[in-house]
Design a protein around this motif. Structure first.
Motif, mmCIF file in Angstrom:
data_model
loop_
_atom_site.group_PDB
_atom_site.id
_atom_site.type_symbol
_atom_site.label_atom_id
_atom_site.label_comp_id
_atom_site.label_asym_id
_atom_site.label_seq_id
_atom_site.Cartn_x
_atom_site.Cartn_y
_atom_site.Cartn_z
ATOM 1 N N ARG A 1 48.149 45.657 40.120
ATOM 2 C CA ARG A 1 46.902 46.352 40.301
ATOM 3 C C ARG A 1 46.594 47.054 39.237
ATOM 4 N N ALA A 2 47.422 47.916 38.515
ATOM 5 C CA ALA A 2 47.141 48.776 37.436
ATOM 6 C C ALA A 2 46.890 48.135 36.382
ATOM 7 N N THR A 3 47.584 47.058 35.875
ATOM 8 C CA THR A 3 47.358 46.390 34.865
ATOM 9 C C THR A 3 45.820 45.734 34.952
ATOM 10 N N THR A 4 45.405 45.223 36.019
ATOM 11 C CA THR A 4 44.055 44.662 36.234
ATOM 12 C C THR A 4 42.913 45.872 35.821
ATOM 13 N N GLN A 5 43.243 47.119 36.205
ATOM 14 C CA GLN A 5 42.413 48.263 35.824
ATOM 15 C C GLN A 5 42.535 48.563 34.301
ATOM 16 N N ALA A 6 43.620 48.363 34.038
ATOM 17 C CA ALA A 6 43.859 48.695 32.483
ATOM 18 C C ALA A 6 43.096 47.831 31.628
ATOM 19 N N LEU A 7 43.099 46.566 32.136
ATOM 20 C CA LEU A 7 42.439 45.412 31.225
ATOM 21 C C LEU A 7 40.810 45.506 31.119
ATOM 22 N N ALA A 8 40.483 46.234 32.231
ATOM 23 C CA ALA A 8 39.098 46.465 32.455
ATOM 24 C C ALA A 8 38.511 47.562 31.707
ATOM 25 N N ALA A 9 39.326 48.449 31.482
ATOM 26 C CA ALA A 9 39.149 49.939 30.951
ATOM 27 C C ALA A 9 38.500 49.958 29.758
ATOM 28 N N PRO A 10 38.556 49.070 28.750
ATOM 29 C CA PRO A 10 37.902 48.959 27.614
ATOM 30 C C PRO A 10 36.220 48.688 27.752
ATOM 31 N N LEU A 11 36.050 48.086 28.841
ATOM 32 C CA LEU A 11 34.812 47.345 29.147
ATOM 33 C C LEU A 11 33.823 48.492 29.846
ATOM 34 N N SER A 12 32.716 48.571 29.244
ATOM 35 C CA SER A 12 31.437 49.529 29.780
ATOM 36 C C SER A 12 31.169 48.739 31.099
ATOM 37 N N ALA A 13 30.238 49.569 31.774
ATOM 38 C CA ALA A 13 29.599 48.969 33.170
ATOM 39 C C ALA A 13 28.820 47.774 32.702
ATOM 40 N N GLU A 14 28.099 47.545 31.617
ATOM 41 C CA GLU A 14 27.098 46.546 31.181
ATOM 42 C C GLU A 14 28.155 45.479 30.960
ATOM 43 N N ASP A 15 29.285 45.570 30.141
ATOM 44 C CA ASP A 15 30.072 44.583 29.915
ATOM 45 C C ASP A 15 30.543 43.845 31.021
ATOM 46 N N GLN A 16 30.978 44.726 32.208
ATOM 47 C CA GLN A 16 31.689 44.310 33.412
ATOM 48 C C GLN A 16 30.365 43.582 34.126
ATOM 49 N N THR A 17 29.180 43.350 34.010
ATOM 50 C CA THR A 17 28.222 42.864 34.737
ATOM 51 C C THR A 17 27.952 41.523 34.320
ATOM 52 N N ILE A 18 27.835 41.172 33.070
ATOM 53 C CA ILE A 18 27.523 39.962 32.508
ATOM 54 C C ILE A 18 28.285 38.613 32.668
ATOM 55 N N GLN A 19 27.703 37.499 32.855
ATOM 56 C CA GLN A 19 28.193 36.354 33.025
ATOM 57 C C GLN A 19 27.840 35.214 32.047
ATOM 58 N N SER A 20 28.811 34.755 31.061
ATOM 59 C CA SER A 20 27.912 34.113 29.881
ATOM 60 C C SER A 20 28.150 32.524 30.030
ATOM 61 N N MET A 21 28.387 32.002 31.272
ATOM 62 C CA MET A 21 28.436 30.622 31.529
ATOM 63 C C MET A 21 28.963 30.550 33.094
ATOM 64 N N PRO A 22 28.548 29.435 33.658
ATOM 65 C CA PRO A 22 29.013 29.159 34.980
ATOM 66 C C PRO A 22 30.514 29.168 35.202
ATOM 67 N N ASP A 23 31.295 28.817 33.890
ATOM 68 C CA ASP A 23 32.819 28.786 34.328
ATOM 69 C C ASP A 23 33.195 30.043 34.040
ATOM 70 N N ALA A 24 32.682 31.038 33.711
ATOM 71 C CA ALA A 24 33.089 32.483 33.588
ATOM 72 C C ALA A 24 32.502 33.335 34.754
ATOM 73 N N SER A 25 33.184 34.343 34.864
ATOM 74 C CA SER A 25 32.803 35.389 35.924
ATOM 75 C C SER A 25 32.793 36.630 35.178
ATOM 76 N N PRO A 26 31.898 37.543 35.836
ATOM 77 C CA PRO A 26 31.918 38.942 35.542
ATOM 78 C C PRO A 26 33.236 39.685 35.636
ATOM 79 N N ALA A 27 33.477 40.646 34.753
ATOM 80 C CA ALA A 27 34.873 41.626 34.922
ATOM 81 C C ALA A 27 34.744 41.913 36.272
ATOM 82 N N LYS A 28 33.653 42.731 36.548
ATOM 83 C CA LYS A 28 33.694 43.330 37.896
ATOM 84 C C LYS A 28 33.920 42.421 39.091
#
Lengths: 430, 430, 430, 430
Positions: free
Chosen positions: D35-62
Motif C-alpha cells: 500500500r505504501a508503494t502505491t502512494q509513493a508512486l503517486a507522490a510525484p503526481l499533482s492533483a491534475e496529473d492524477q485526474t486525466i485519462q489519455s485513452m480508454p485503455d488507460a486510467s487516471p492515477a487517482k
C-alpha cells in the motif's frame, strides 16, 4: 432560474450600460474587474475540476483562465509592450484556441489531456500578465484601448463558457457535485408563467446592427437596413410549463414537427426532454449548478437545441423570429419603456421584461451582415470564420456577465448544441 | 463543359419556358415527356450500374426510377384513382425517401443493399403506374393537375441526381466507365474565359420570390420584399483558369482564406483541388461523364464545395453574392436583354449569358422566406424540413433538365457537398 | 438443416474422398467440375444480386466468380502458360483479394461499388481463363498440378462464401428473396435431437495435422505431436432445442456466462438470439436460403458467434473443445467406424454421425502449428498472415462443397462473426 | 533502460522471492509495504496529473489508487469485517473496474471525466480502508489470507499500470513533463548489445504452470503437460540496435513481413517506429519517464505491439516463442544457474540474465490452460473473462514491482497495444 438568481447575487457586477472606456483609469478599473470575476468564478473549483474536459465543445476551466490571459499576452504585450518577457513559450501553442495566423495550436478535443501547466502555474501566468498589462495601461496604451476592451469582452464570453462547461462536466458525475450552494426544493407554489402577449412589427424598412463608439464585436455591424414583413413576436420566452405540454403531447415522438436533421438527432441521441432533465415519476428534475432540482413551470425553458426550439414552434403552429425581428422588437420595447427611442439603436442593457436570462434561438443562420469585412490579421479570425453551420441566438443568459450583453449581440451555436442556457421565443406572420 | 454540351445534344428537350399545364392533353404530353426522359437517362446503365450506391448522399439509378414512380402511386393513384391496384405493397417501404407521414422507410444508406426488385421489376412498376396515371389524367384529373405537375418536377430533380450519382459511382471505378461517348482531348486551343464584367445592384427595396400561376416549388415563395445595399455581382461564374490561380497560389494550404469548418474539411479530406480532379504532371484532368479529360480553362469551375467557393472568394478579396442579389441580377439581366422587365419577375428560362451550366453557391443559408408555410400532410415535407445546415445554390447545371430551371429556383446542399455540378460567382460591396 | 439438405440435393457432387490428382485427365475433370459448380451456384442470382456487398466481411457474388478466376490467371497462366494473353490488365487490381506481393488491390469494403465489369464480362473472363487452363493442363502442367489443385480448393472455399454472403445480403432485403425453392413450414413433428453422448479422450500424446500426399492447405500441417489431458467431447453439436433453453434461462442477459468482449458485443449489437432469428410470438423463425422458416429443435444451432458458443458452454458448465481434442475425437470416431485407424490420420470425408453440417467453434486461437512455415512468394500469403485475432472452427457446414472437407481442415473467423454456418460442440475435463 | 534503473533505485523493494504469507504479522507487513508503494508512486503526481485519462485503455492515477482500495473494501471488508462502515456508497459504482457480479459500474472510457472524488478524498478513502484492513488482519483474518494476498498482487498490477498510464498521458503533453528526474543524455559510449546466443529446447514432454502453495493468479494454473518440438530460443530480448536495422531495412514499409491485421494497423496509424519514438535527424529519441532521450542501442526494444514483434521476427527469418517454450527456457536457465532444478518449477524471481526488464510478446493466444476453471463469484471474473483477442507476454518490465514477477506469470494485451513496456525475444525450429 435558480441558477440565474444565485449567480446574479454572487456576482452583482455593474448592470449599468458600459460606455466606451475613455481613459487609463477607467480601463484599469475595467481590466481589474473583469479579470477578478474570472478568478472568482473558478474559485469553487478544485484543481481536478479545472482539469477535465467533458466533450470536445467544452474546455477545462483552467484552460479558459489561461486562454483569456494568452489573448492579452499575444495581441497586446508581445507586439506592443516594450520589454515584456514572455511567461512560457509553450503557452502560445497550448492556449491558442483557433487563431491560425498565430501558429500551430493544441487540438481542441485534447485540452483535457493537459494536466500541466497546473492551476498554480495558471495563477502565476495570470499574475504575470496582469502586472504587465496594468503597467502597459498605466504608461499609455490609449492607442490599444479598443484591443484591450476586445480582450476583456472576450474574457467575459469565456466566463459564461466556464460556467456552462463545468455544469456539463459535473452533470456527468454520478456523485452530483454542486458548483453553487444547494438549491431549495421549491416547496413554495410552482406558479404558471404569466400569460404571453405579443409585440407587433409593422411591414417596412428598419435599421439594425451596431453603430457608434461603444464596444461591440465585429460581427454586430455594420449598421444596415432590412425589410421586415408584418409579424408579431412574443413578449417573453416559452416557459417550462408550456414546454411540458409539448412533451406531454408526444412532441418528441412525432416527426412532423421536426426538421429532418432534428428528427435524426432525436432518434440518435434518444432525446425526450431538454438536456439535464430526468424523469422523477410523473415529474421532471433538472441538473443545475445548485444540484438536481424539480423543474419550475414559470421559468423559461432552457438547454434546448435549435432543433427542439424549431419543433416546439411548429407544434405551437408558430415559428421562431428572425434575428432582425428580435432586434427590432427589443429596440421597440426599450423605446416604449422610455429608455431609448427606436431610432436610437443602442439601448443598454437589455431591458428588463424583454429578456429573461435565457439565450433565444432565432430562425437566422449565422452569416455576415451586408458590408461586413473581417479585420486583417489574427484578430480578424475572431468571428467571421465561424459564419457557417450555426444559428444565431439573441438575448443573454443567467450566466452572461452583467454589463456584457447588448441588443445587437449575436451569439451562435450549432443546431444540436444543448449545453448553453438556450431557449426560444415564438413569432408569427400577421 | 464537355458534359453539358453532350447532354444538351442528347436530350434537347424543350428549352422554351413551360407554362402551367391547362388541360388534360397538355398534362398527358408533359407526363409522357418527363417519364420518357428518365428512362432515356437510365438507358446507358446496366442492371449492375443501376444497383450500386456509392455514398449515403447518392442513390442507385433504379431507386431513382422507382422512387419517382412511387410519388405518383402514393400521392395520386392510391388516394384519388378509383379502382387502382397497388403494384407491390412492399414498395411503399422501399421507395419512400423521407416522407415520415407516409410510414416507415428503408434507411437511405442501405439503398445499395437492395438487389431486388431488379431493373426489370422497376420497368414493370413504371409501366403499371404510367398506364394508371394516363388513364387518371384522361378521365379528369384537373383537380390534381398541380400535384401531378409537382410529381413531374420532382422527377426532373431526380433526373439530375441520377446523373450526378452515377458520375460519382463511376468515378470510383478503376476501370473508368463512360456514361456518354468518349470526350475529345481538347487538342484545340484551350482559350481563356472572356474577361469578367460586373452588374451593379443599387441600394433599395426589391421584390423577389415566386408569384403567379406557373409552377414553382413551395420554397420559392411567397413573393416578398428585401432590402439590398449597393453591390455588384460578376457577369459570369468563376472559370477554371481563374481557379487554377487560386490553387497555384497555395489557396488550399493557407487557413486564412477558409471558414473554420472548411479548413477542417480540407485537412480531414486532403482536398487540394475540386472533386474528380487529378494531377497529370503540371496539368490537371477531371473525371467527366465522357471519361477523364484535361480541364479546360475557359469553362466554369465546378464540383467545388461551399467551403471552397467561400475560400476562393476570400482569396480574391471578394465575397459570394446573397441569393437575393443573385436573383435581382438575373432578373435585371433578363430585362436588359428584352426578355422581361425587372418588374415582371418571371423570366424563363434563365437567360443565356447569365447562367453557364453550373450551380452557383450563394452566401445564403437555406431558410424559409418570410411568410413561408409548408403545406399540410406528406407533400408538405417536400422542402421545409430541410431548412437547416444547408446553403442555397442558384442557376442550373449541365445536368438540369431543359425547361426545369427558374430564376426563383432554390437549390440547396450541405457546405461540404462536391458531387453536384457546383461552382460560384463573385460579388462585392460598392 | 433445410439449407443443407436442399443444397446437397441440388449439388450432389462427389462425396467420395478425393485423392491427389495424378494425371492430366483427372486434373481436367476436377477442374471442370469445380468451375461448373461455381457457375451453378451463381445461376439463381440476377445481375443485381451478384453486384451487392452487404458488409465489409462479405463480397459480391460476381467478385467471388472473378477472384477465383484471377487466381488461375495470376499464379498459373501469367507466369507459366506460354503465349497466354491477359484478359484485362485492370483485373489484377480489382480481383486481388489480399495478396500484397501481387501489387495494389481494390479495397475490400468497396467491392460493392464496382458495377463494372458486369456479370457478362465475368462470364467472358471465366471462359477465357477456362480455355487457357484446359489447354495448359492438356499440354503438360504436371509440374503445376499442386498449384492448380490449390486453386480449385481455393475456389471451393469461395463457393461456400458465395452462399453465406448472399444469404446475408438477402436477409437484409425487406422483400425476403429466396435463393432456393421455398421451404416447407415444418408441420411434421419437430422432434427433439437424439440424446447426446460423450467420446472419451485419454491423457497422452497424440499426432495431429496433415501429412502425406493428398491435398491440404498449408495451415493444416506440419504433422506434429500434442499432449492432451483426460477429457471427453460430445458426440454431436449442440441442438437448437438445447440452445433455446439457454435463451429461455436468460443466457443473453447474464454477464457471468460471457467473455468480457462477448458481453460488450451483446450489448452493443442487441443480440438476443443467433443471427437471422426473429421472434414470432413465443416461437422463433430463422431466415434461410429457402426463406424465413420456424426453427427446428432437432437441428444443430448455427449462426452463433464464438462469444455465444463460449457463453453457452459456460452456462452448461462445460467448455469448448480445443482443436486438438476435436481432431483426436474425429479420428477416433472414424477408426471406431472402421473407416480408418486412429494411426492413419486421414479419414476422408468426415465420417457421418460425427459432423452434422455445421462448423464448430473450438477454444483454440488460429495460430501456426509447430514447424509451420509459410511458402515464399504470393501463395505464401494464403493462410499464415491471418494467424491472429481469430478462432479455429472445425468440421464442415451444409454449404461446404462435398469432397472439400477434411479431418485436419482448419477454418477460422473472428470471434464476433455470425454469418457463417457456425455452431458448437461441448467438452469437459474428466 | 533508463526507466528501469531509476525505478529500481527509487523503489528497491524486496527482490527476494516472496513466500506464502503464513501469519498475521507477515500479512500486516506485506499489506503495509504494497500500500505504501502505491502512494509513493503517486507522490510525484499533482492533483491534475492524477485526474486525466489519455485513452480508454488507460486510467487516471487517482482511479488506480481508489480501485485497488475498493478491492479490499468490496471483497474483504464488506462481506467479512464485522462492523465495517462503508466509506462512500457511490464508490462501488465509480471504482468497480469490470466485476459484473458486483453491480453496475462507471464506463471505463469516462474515468477521466471524474474530477470528484478528488485526490484528498482518495487519500481519506485509502486511510479508512487501511485502518479497517489492519484491524481485520490483526483480529484473525487467516481464513482470508489468500484473498488479501490476491488483493495485494492486484494492487501491484495496478502499480505497473499507473506508471505506463501516466507515461502515456505525459507523452501527449507538449511541455514534456517528467515523472522521474531528468535523464542524462547518453554521452557515454552507446555500445552494442552483447551478441545473442541460443538456448536449446529438446523435443519432448514438459510440465508447466503454477503448482504449490505460493501465490499465483488463477490463470497460471493448473500445472499441466505440454509436448514441445525441437527448437531454440534466444538468450536475451531483441535490442534497439537490432531493431534499428529492421527499420533501416524498410521493415515498416514492406507488407510481406506483417500479419494482415498488423499491416492494416501500420497504415492506419502511420507507425514507422516503436511508440514514443521520434526522429531527430538521422537518430531517434524516445519519451521516457525521465523525459525525451536518445535511444540506446544496447537496451532491449520496447513499446512495440505484437504486430511489430511478429513482423520483426519474420524479417529476421525467425519466429516468436510460444509461452510454453519461454517458460521451459526460463526454468532451464534457472536450473543451469543453480537456483532451482528444471523439475522444481518455481524459481523466483526471474533469474538475472534471462529477463531484461521488458515484457516479451509470445506467439501464444491468451487462453485457459487445460483444466482451468474460474473461481465462482466476482473474484472469478479476475482473469478468465479476458481469455480472447489477446496475446500472452512473459517476463517482467522495469515497471513491474520487485517480487511480483514469476516464471509462470501470464501477462496479456491486445495485439495492437504499445503503451506497455513490451518487447520480444526470437525463437526458431531446429
Amino acid at each position: 432560474m435558480a441558477e440565474s438568481r444565485t449567480y446574479a447575487n454572487g456576482n452583482p457586477g455593474n448592470t449599468e450600460p458600459r460606455g466606451r472606456t475613455e481613459n487609463s483609469a477607467d480601463l484599469r478599473k475595467l481590466y481589474l474587474s473583469v479579470r477578478a470575476t474570472t478568478q472568482a468564478l473558478a474559485a469553487p473549483l478544485s484543481a481536478e475540476d479545472q482539469t477535465i474536459q467533458s466533450m470536445p465543445d467544452a474546455s477545462p476551466a483552467k484552460w479558459h483562465r489561461a486562454h483569456t490571459t494568452w489573448f492579452f499576452e499575444t495581441f497586446l504585450l508581445r507586439p506592443h509592450a516594450r520589454g515584456y518577457t514572455v511567461f512560457d513559450e509553450t503557452y502560445n501553442y497550448l492556449f491558442n484556441s483557433y487563431y491560425e495566423a498565430v501558429g500551430e495550436r493544441h487540438p481542441r478535443p485534447a485540452r483535457g489531456m493537459l494536466s500541466r501547466p497546473g492551476v498554480n502555474e495558471i495563477d502565476a501566468y495570470r499574475a504575470h500578465v496582469d502586472e504587465a498589462m496594468l503597467n502597459f495601461i498605466d504608461t499609455g496604451a490609449e492607442e490599444w484601448a479598443q484591443l484591450i476592451e476586445l480582450g476583456l469582452n472576450h474574457e467575459e464570453q469565456h466566463q459564461e463558457l466556464l460556467l456552462t462547461d463545468i455544469k456539463h462536466a459535473f452533470s456527468l458525475n454520478p456523485t452530483c457535485p454542486l458548483y453553487l450552494p444547494p438549491g431549495k426544493s421549491a416547496a413554495e407554489a410552482n406558479d404558471n408563467a404569466p400569460g404571453q402577449g405579443w409585440l407587433e412589427i409593422a411591414n417596412g424598412q428598419y435599421t439594425l446592427g451596431h453603430a457608434g463608439e461603444t464596444f461591440a464585436f465585429d460581427n454586430e455591424g455594420p449598421e444596415h437596413c432590412v425589410f421586415l414583413h408584418d409579424a408579431r413576436i412574443a413578449d417573453r420566452p416559452v416557459s417550462i410549463g408550456e414546454y411540458l405540454e409539448f412533451i406531454a403531447d408526444g412532441g418528441y415522438r412525432q416527426p412532423e414537427f421536426w426538421l429532418s436533421d432534428g428528427w435524426d438527432a432525436v432518434r440518435k441521441n434518444g432525446w425526450e426532454a431538454p438536456a439535464y432533465w430526468e424523469r422523477d415519476g410523473a415529474a421532471w428534475t433538472t441538473y443545475t449548478l445548485h444540484g438536481r432540482l424539480p423543474v419550475r413551470e414559470d421559468e423559461p425553458v432552457t438547454h434546448v437545441s435549435y432543433y427542439e426550439a424549431a419543433a416546439y414552434a411548429a407544434w405551437a403552429d408558430k415559428r421562431l423570429p428572425s434575428e432582425a425581428e428580435w432586434e427590432v422588437a427589443a429596440r421597440m420595447h426599450a423605446a416604449a419603456n422610455g429608455q431609448t427611442s427606436a431610432m436610437n439603436p443602442h439601448p443598454r442593457p437589455l431591458v428588463p421584461g424583454f429578456c429573461q436570462d435565457v439565450w433565444e434561438w432565432t430562425g437566422s443562420g449565422y452569416l455576415p451582415y451586408p458590408g461586413f469585412r473581417a479585420a486583417h490579421g489574427a484578430v480578424g479570425e475572431y468571428n467571421g470564420k465561424f459564419m457557417v453551420n450555426q444559428m444565431v441566438l439573441r438575448g443573454r443568459s443567467c450566466a452572461t456577465p452583467p454589463g456584457h450583453e447588448r441588443v445587437t449581440y449575436r451569439n451562435f451555436f450549432g443546431p444540436a448544441a444543448r449545453w448553453q442556457f438556450s431557449g426560444l421565443r415564438l413569432a408569427e406572420d400577421t
